[in-house]
Design a protein around this motif. Structure first.
Motif, PDB file in Angstrom:
ATOM      1  N   TRP A 564       0.808  -1.222   0.000  1.00 25.28           N
ATOM      2  CA  TRP A 564       0.000   0.000   0.000  1.00 25.28           C
ATOM      3  C   TRP A 564       0.841   1.272   0.000  1.00 25.28           C
ATOM      4  CZ3 TRP A 564      -2.903  -3.314   3.774  1.00 25.28           C
ATOM      5  CH2 TRP A 564      -4.068  -3.846   3.196  1.00 25.28           C
ATOM      6  N   ARG A 565       1.963   1.217   0.689  1.00 26.43           N
ATOM      7  CA  ARG A 565       2.803   2.415   0.764  1.00 26.43           C
ATOM      8  C   ARG A 565       4.245   1.999   1.058  1.00 26.43           C
ATOM      9  NH1 ARG A 565      -0.361   5.869   4.622  1.00 26.43           N
ATOM     10  NH2 ARG A 565       1.444   7.226   4.660  1.00 26.43           N
ATOM     11  N   GLU A 566       5.166   2.812   0.592  1.00 23.20           N
ATOM     12  CA  GLU A 566       6.584   2.520   0.769  1.00 23.20           C
ATOM     13  C   GLU A 566       6.920   2.440   2.255  1.00 23.20           C
ATOM     14  OE1 GLU A 566      10.218   1.478  -0.742  1.00 23.20           O
ATOM     15  OE2 GLU A 566       8.432   2.009  -1.935  1.00 23.20           O
ATOM     16  N   GLY A 567       7.558   1.357   2.653  1.00 27.66           N
ATOM     17  CA  GLY A 567       7.933   1.168   4.037  1.00 27.66           C
ATOM     18  C   GLY A 567       6.876   0.498   4.885  1.00 27.66           C
ATOM     19  N   GLY A 568       5.752   0.149   4.278  1.00 24.91           N
ATOM     20  CA  GLY A 568       4.697  -0.535   4.992  1.00 24.91           C
ATOM     21  C   GLY A 568       3.666   0.407   5.563  1.00 24.91           C
ATOM     22  N   GLY A 569       2.548  -0.163   5.980  1.00 27.17           N
ATOM     23  CA  GLY A 569       1.466   0.633   6.535  1.00 27.17           C
ATOM     24  C   GLY A 569       0.161   0.428   5.785  1.00 27.17           C
ATOM     25  N   PHE A 570      -0.876   1.085   6.264  1.00 27.87           N
ATOM     26  CA  PHE A 570      -2.212   0.996   5.674  1.00 27.87           C
ATOM     27  C   PHE A 570      -2.484   2.229   4.807  1.00 27.87           C
ATOM     28  CE2 PHE A 570      -2.367  -1.769   9.338  1.00 27.87           C
ATOM     29  CZ  PHE A 570      -3.169  -2.826   8.924  1.00 27.87           C
ATOM     30  N   PRO A 571      -3.384   2.103   3.820  1.00 26.89           N
ATOM     31  CA  PRO A 571      -3.680   3.243   2.934  1.00 26.89           C
ATOM     32  C   PRO A 571      -4.635   4.249   3.564  1.00 26.89           C
ATOM     33  CG  PRO A 571      -4.912   1.315   2.219  1.00 26.89           C
ATOM     34  CD  PRO A 571      -4.044   0.863   3.365  1.00 26.89           C
ATOM     35  N   THR A 572      -4.255   4.785   4.717  1.00 23.87           N
ATOM     36  CA  THR A 572      -5.008   5.829   5.411  1.00 23.87           C
ATOM     37  C   THR A 572      -4.111   7.056   5.532  1.00 23.87           C
ATOM     38  OG1 THR A 572      -4.222   5.094   7.571  1.00 23.87           O
ATOM     39  CG2 THR A 572      -6.278   4.105   6.753  1.00 23.87           C
ATOM     40  N   PRO A 573      -4.672   8.215   5.876  1.00 31.00           N
ATOM     41  CA  PRO A 573      -3.825   9.421   5.996  1.00 31.00           C
ATOM     42  C   PRO A 573      -2.653   9.257   6.951  1.00 31.00           C
ATOM     43  CG  PRO A 573      -6.133  10.048   5.946  1.00 31.00           C
ATOM     44  CD  PRO A 573      -6.105   8.546   5.998  1.00 31.00           C
ATOM     45  N   THR A 574      -2.823   8.518   8.046  1.00 31.58           N
ATOM     46  CA  THR A 574      -1.738   8.315   9.007  1.00 31.58           C
ATOM     47  C   THR A 574      -0.896   7.086   8.707  1.00 31.58           C
ATOM     48  OG1 THR A 574      -3.188   7.055  10.475  1.00 31.58           O
ATOM     49  CG2 THR A 574      -3.024   9.445  10.851  1.00 31.58           C
ATOM     50  N   GLY A 575      -1.328   6.268   7.753  1.00 26.56           N
ATOM     51  CA  GLY A 575      -0.637   5.010   7.476  1.00 26.56           C
ATOM     52  C   GLY A 575      -0.956   3.924   8.480  1.00 26.56           C
ATOM     53  N   LYS A 576      -1.883   4.209   9.391  1.00 27.22           N
ATOM     54  CA  LYS A 576      -2.258   3.243  10.413  1.00 27.22           C
ATOM     55  C   LYS A 576      -3.779   3.076  10.423  1.00 27.22           C
ATOM     56  CE  LYS A 576       1.678   4.317  13.423  1.00 27.22           C
ATOM     57  NZ  LYS A 576       2.104   4.679  14.803  1.00 27.22           N
ATOM     58  N   ILE A 577      -4.243   2.061  11.129  1.00 27.62           N
ATOM     59  CA  ILE A 577      -5.680   1.903  11.318  1.00 27.62           C
ATOM     60  C   ILE A 577      -6.160   3.048  12.210  1.00 27.62           C
ATOM     61  CG2 ILE A 577      -7.497   0.446  12.277  1.00 27.62           C
ATOM     62  CD1 ILE A 577      -5.706  -1.961  11.646  1.00 27.62           C
ATOM     63  N   GLU A 578      -7.107   3.820  11.710  1.00 20.76           N
ATOM     64  CA  GLU A 578      -7.498   5.043  12.401  1.00 20.76           C
ATOM     65  C   GLU A 578      -8.688   4.801  13.324  1.00 20.76           C
ATOM     66  OE1 GLU A 578      -7.718   8.516   9.988  1.00 20.76           O
ATOM     67  OE2 GLU A 578      -5.563   8.444   9.575  1.00 20.76           O
ATOM     68  N   LEU A 579      -8.358   4.403  14.567  1.00 22.80           N
ATOM     69  CA  LEU A 579      -9.390   4.307  15.595  1.00 22.80           C
ATOM     70  C   LEU A 579     -10.007   5.684  15.811  1.00 22.80           C
ATOM     71  CD1 LEU A 579      -7.309   2.158  18.113  1.00 22.80           C
ATOM     72  CD2 LEU A 579      -8.779   1.336  16.247  1.00 22.80           C
ATOM     73  N   TYR A 580      -9.161   6.692  15.780  1.00 22.20           N
ATOM     74  CA  TYR A 580      -9.556   8.096  15.776  1.00 22.20           C
ATOM     75  C   TYR A 580      -9.420   8.561  14.330  1.00 22.20           C
ATOM     76  CZ  TYR A 580      -9.570  13.092  17.044  1.00 22.20           C
ATOM     77  OH  TYR A 580      -9.868  14.430  17.158  1.00 22.20           O
ATOM     78  N   SER A 581     -10.532   8.822  13.660  1.00 25.86           N
ATOM     79  CA  SER A 581     -10.523   9.061  12.216  1.00 25.86           C
ATOM     80  C   SER A 581     -10.182  10.508  11.887  1.00 25.86           C
ATOM     81  CB  SER A 581     -11.892   8.717  11.619  1.00 25.86           C
ATOM     82  OG  SER A 581     -11.958   9.122  10.263  1.00 25.86           O
TER      83      SER A 581
END
Length: 741
Positions: A564-581
């Motif tokens: 999804w992104r260079e260096g790993g992570g999720f395709p979200t603005p923070t690169g993480k699962i956004e419990l707080y969106s």
């Protein structure tokens, strides 16, 4: 599935064989004896969302038998709807020719016309309205889709209309939105075991997968995985057909699921049962979520949901400690005034327990060699304007698939500027499918021109200006894809269409050529070849292969790679699962999940509950019907001839009702009649009515006689983020119909 050994038909192995043969090889057709007119066609069923592979026996150009394909991913399983398809193809009530209205709307006076006249008329009307009022004056609508969503959106985009209508804002779009803003993808239950693990804990939350295949899962896979599970948790106001296999049943009050999920999060976080490493490395906003769920103690949640406190704690502990686990989310969670936050609370459960992107958990599937079929729509530039209602319900405007809010469309047609001048409705039945049916019909009567594509003269088609006959899936060539998942399969025409019926993809292509030819194709086979180009195969080759799928370990732990992104992570603005969106925060919505009491309930409207003391839920699944479909099918109608409402025996005794009696179900919007069926495995305060019922055998189709959407409300408050309407948590009263029938 047990693993990679069961999938030889999904590889391009067959393609190499086909291309090496001097004579054409047809592995999907088996000739019986010397009679060349008798053969079996391998195709894909579209009777619901699933896509089961089937064998269709054809003799002298007629279908004589249908059964499941035991060599396929779906292992030969079929439901009654698919097995009864032969009675759909040869139903005498089917539309066979294009029709033009010659009387007043609804009078049933029609004139047969040619396809050229019909398509030219529809295209010319669209051109006229676009020139005078702009492309947003045209609404392009479809129903559940069954894999042709990409044609609907491509067509709407190609003419510049932002107003695509689907019942998605209360069915599946909230899931897409909630998953998208939280994890950046679409999560499905991993029932397959490709990573070496099956789910240890399976949760069915407002879902009846055993009755009808879902958008990304199939009943056969769930039932196989259930054999391997340690715990099966059922979350539903009533006991569903698989309740006898559940280790724990949480009979949640309709509309209170968000509170239940937040209560489970309270237990998991306060008892430190969460996956600390996953939470620390791959989630955003955990501390804020921890603070939010402190408001939802098990005791408080028990009072809200009517679920015993000890059951809430046990469910939370099982899901957190018996891992991997998955949660099968049902449409019931989307049809309410708090759908996005309800779904986000459940996704947070998945995330804090580390059950995302791991074998046996929740997985975002890697598509097959074709890529995501939805790209067929997205390659056309999006419209410049916002859909109607998307300025208020902002998640409707988010890419990739913006859509209009139908309740806002109806409000405008009834009391506003009447911005929609024309509707083209393909495979949808708004008069039955949307809230407050009587208002829907009034709104449609204010649309200047309506064209409808359907197999039958439906309650909506009855009020159209032009009606076009659709081909059945057994008369269609197409690529089956139900939202991005790990396989696509071939829908292969078994017989020629009855009369002059045409497949949906052909109709879209023919209209597209008249209005935006640069985005459309010379014929449907050029269009199918184009959609298969990334796999390097043609339609003729694909229909012989039958299925393309990815069924290995590459689906898991993609966030640890550059997927999804260079260096790993999720395709979200923070690169993480956004419990707080952060996305919701930027849209001025609450970035954390929360509970919202249903619009009508003993607590939010206590005065109303004095007159309407029972809690009504509509839309529960039955194995014989799919929304408003199949009431014309004699085999299925024999299995259930009348609409059925479930009531508790105590409630029946209180109101003098016996099993099988016709009863009135009444809400502030109106009343309908259905047959009472006494059912003990539910709270006596609940009533469950079947949705989308009408009577094709009656001259007026009985549109408002038993249709549960006569009872539902099309007035706000809706879900503030996406505009979901409430179908599963209302107040009602019941009483016997005078004079029985």
């Amino acid at each position: 599935m047990d693993g990679a050994d069961n999938r030889p038909h999904v590889h391009l192995f067959w393609l190499r064989i086909l291309r090496s043969q001097k004579k054409k090889v047809i592995p999907s057709i088996f000739l019986r004896g010397a009679e060349m007119s008798e053969h079996v066609v391998k195709t894909t069923c579209k009777s619901c969302h699933g896509g089961c592979r089937v064998l269709v026996k054809v003799k002298s150009g007629k279908i004589v038998h249908i059964e499941g394909d035991p060599s396929s991913l779906t292992r030969g399983t079929m439901c009654p709807k698919g097995l009864a398809s032969i009675k759909e193809v040869y139903n005498p009530s089917r539309l066979k020719y294009p029709l033009k209205r010659v009387g007043e709307r609804g009078e049933g006076e029609w004139k047969r016309i040619s396809w050229k006249e019909a398509l030219d008329t529809i295209a010319e009307k669209m051109k006229e309205y676009i020139e005078e009022y702009g492309p947003s004056s045209i609404l392009i609508g479809q129903g559940t889709g069954r894999g042709y969503n990409r044609y609907t959106f491509r067509f709407a985009r190609s003419i510049g209309s932002p107003n695509v209508l689907l019942p998605a804002h209360f069915c599946y779009a909230p899931r897409l939105a909630a998953f998208g803003i939280t994890v950046g993808g679409r999560l499905y239950c991993d029932y397959h075991g490709w990573g070496g693990e099956y789910p240890k804990t399976i949760v069915h939350w407002g879902k009846q997968l055993e009755y009808t295949n879902a958008d990304g899962e199939m009943a056969v896979w769930f039932l196989r995985a259930l054999e391997e599970a340690e715990h099966f948790i059922l979350v539903d106001p009533k006991a569903t057909p698989v309740a006898h296999r559940a280790d724990l049943w949480l009979p949640v009050r309709p509309g209170t699921d968000a509170a239940l999920a937040l209560g489970m999060l309270n237990v998991i976080i306060s008892e430190e049962l969460y996956d600390k490493d996953f939470v620390e490395q791959w989630t955003h906003g955990f501390d804020r979520l921890r603070e939010r769920v402190e408001e939802y103690s098990p005791d408080k949640v028990s009072r809200i949901t009517w679920v015993p406190e000890d059951k809430i704690k046990l469910a939370a502990e099982w899901f957190a400690t018996s891992r991997p686990g998955c949660i099968q989310i049902g449409q019931a969670l989307e049809a309410g005034n708090n759908s996005i936050q309800t779904l986000r609370a459940i996704i947070c459960l998945m995330a804090v327990t580390g059950n995302i992107e791991r074998p046996g958990g929740m997985v975002n599937w890697v598509p097959p060699e074709t890529g995501e079929m939805e790209e067929f729509a997205l390659e056309v530039p999006p419209p410049e304007e916002l859909p109607i209602g998307a300025d208020r319900y902002k998640l409707l405007a988010l890419p990739p698939f913006a859509m209009c809010h139908f309740e806002s469309v109806c409000e405008d047609l009834l009391n506003g500027e009447r911005r929609i001048k024309m509707m083209h409705l393909q495979g949808t039945n708004p008069v039955l499918a949307y809230a407050n049916s009587k208002d829907v019909l009034k709104a449609l009567l204010n649309v200047e021109f309506i064209s409808v594509v359907d197999l039958y003269m439906s309650p909506t088609a009855k009020y159209a200006d032009i009606v076009l006959p659709a081909a059945h899936w057994l008369e269609t060539d197409d690529i089956y894809d139900m939202h991005p998942r790990f396989f696509v399969s071939a829908i292969v025409r078994a017989v020629e269409p009855v009369g002059e019926a045409l497949p949906d993809n052909v109709i879209f292509n023919e209209l597209g050529k008249r209005l935006a030819p640069k985005y459309w194709f010379s014929d449907v086979y050029e269009m199918l070849n184009y959609q298969l180009r990334k796999a390097g195969i043609t339609w003729e080759e694909f229909k012989e292969i039958g299925v393309l799928a990815r069924t290995g370990k590459e689906h898991y732990y993609k966030y640890k790679t550059n997927y999804w992104r260079e260096g790993g992570g999720f395709p979200t603005p923070t690169g993480k699962i956004e419990l707080y969106s952060t996305i919701l925060e930027n849209l001025n919505y609450d970035p954390l999940p929360h509970y919202r009491e249903p619009n009508e309930s003993p607590y939010s409207t206590p005065e109303l509950s004095e007159k309407y003391p029972l809690i009504l839920s509509t839309g529960g699944r039955v194995p014989y019907y799919f929304h408003s479909q199949y009431r014309q099918n004699p085999w299925l109608r024999e299995l259930q001839p009348d609409p059925v409402a479930l009531i508790h025996p105590e409630t029946a005794e209180k109101y003098g009702i016996k099993d099988g009696d016709w009863i009135w179900i009444e809400t502030p919007r109106g009343r309908i009649r259905q047959r009472a069926r006494l059912f003990e495995a539910m709270n006596p305060r609940y009533v469950f009515a079947q949705a989308s019922w009408y009577y094709p055998e009656k001259p007026d189709l009985g549109i408002f006689e038993s249709n549960a959407n006569v009872l539902t409300s099309n007035k706000p408050p809706f879900d503030p983020c996406i505009g979901s309407t409430t179908f599963r948590a209302m107040l009602c009263r019941i009483y016997r119909c005078d004079g029985g029938e």
